[in-house]
Scaffold this motif. Sequence first.
Motif, short mmCIF file in Angstrom:
data_model
loop_
_atom_site.label_atom_id
_atom_site.label_comp_id
_atom_site.label_asym_id
_atom_site.label_seq_id
_atom_site.Cartn_x
_atom_site.Cartn_y
_atom_site.Cartn_z
N UNK A 27 -39.06 7.85 12.52
CA UNK A 27 -38.68 9.03 11.74
C UNK A 27 -37.66 9.82 12.55
N UNK A 28 -36.61 10.31 11.88
CA UNK A 28 -35.60 11.09 12.58
C UNK A 28 -35.27 12.36 11.80
N UNK A 29 -35.68 13.50 12.34
CA UNK A 29 -35.36 14.81 11.76
C UNK A 29 -35.64 14.87 10.26
N UNK A 30 -36.85 14.50 9.89
CA UNK A 30 -37.24 14.53 8.48
C UNK A 30 -37.66 15.94 8.09
N UNK A 31 -37.06 16.46 7.04
CA UNK A 31 -37.44 17.76 6.48
C UNK A 31 -37.92 17.54 5.05
N UNK A 32 -39.16 17.91 4.81
CA UNK A 32 -39.77 17.66 3.50
C UNK A 32 -40.74 18.79 3.18
N UNK A 33 -40.66 19.30 1.95
CA UNK A 33 -41.59 20.32 1.47
C UNK A 33 -42.23 19.83 0.18
N UNK A 34 -43.54 19.93 0.11
CA UNK A 34 -44.29 19.49 -1.06
C UNK A 34 -45.12 20.66 -1.57
N UNK A 35 -44.89 21.04 -2.82
CA UNK A 35 -45.62 22.15 -3.41
C UNK A 35 -46.98 21.71 -3.93
N UNK A 36 -47.88 22.67 -4.08
CA UNK A 36 -49.17 22.40 -4.70
C UNK A 36 -48.96 21.84 -6.10
N UNK A 37 -49.67 20.77 -6.42
CA UNK A 37 -49.62 20.22 -7.77
C UNK A 37 -48.45 19.30 -8.03
N UNK A 38 -47.64 18.99 -7.01
CA UNK A 38 -46.55 18.03 -7.18
C UNK A 38 -47.10 16.60 -7.24
N UNK A 39 -46.32 15.72 -7.86
CA UNK A 39 -46.57 14.28 -7.82
C UNK A 39 -45.29 13.68 -7.24
#
Length: 235
Positions: A27-39
Amino acid sequence: MREQKYVIELQNATKSYGEAEAKTFAMQSVNLQVEHGEFLAVMGPSGSGKSTTMNIIGCLDTLSGGEYLFEGVNVGLLSQDQRALLRRNYIGFIFQGFNLLGKTTAVENVELPLLYRGYGVHERREMAMEALRSVGLEHVAHHTPGELSGGQQQRVAIARAIVTNPLILLADEPTGNLDTAKSIEIMELLRSFNKEKGITVLMVTHEMDMAKYASRRVFFRDGSIEKSEAEEQGL
């Protein structure tokens, strides 16, 4: 919990192996945001970093650099025991290979996470039967995996994953061993748990037909996120 907008945040997340010239990056500089209730569907070729990312999110591995926040809590600052508790209390896992105990009945397989949580015998059985009912398998509760079809085994695995009412479900190629009809059944189940119970679902898949059930798709390549796209049409 449940105060944060994002259930999962990866900030400049890096995972490397080896040292000096032998160092490689999964993994290299991964930026990820996951909201509640996402699929969310996580896609990419073999070796792209998607499985490593899921292992980090599932607290099965730790980062070499950057941060992983779960409900705003910095997972990197937790002890091994604390990460195990986070995994046990908030995350459900679904695997391609089902990972059921072969000589154990369906309902006993579903009870396992409850056993680790210390629930009593009667409460475990009641909760496990309810989980099996939710996937339409209460009638095979006392069958062993060898007496079930592949689709039924995967539904037992899903019942085991949701019996604790987890905050998120991590599904690793959940339809990889199934034919098209059974795959659609499994995807409809996952979508129903996402829509009706509000469970956040993160799924690794190689199949675009299955990824279309997700509300968003993230594509990995060479350890980084190549692109992210929302599902506009829906199904």
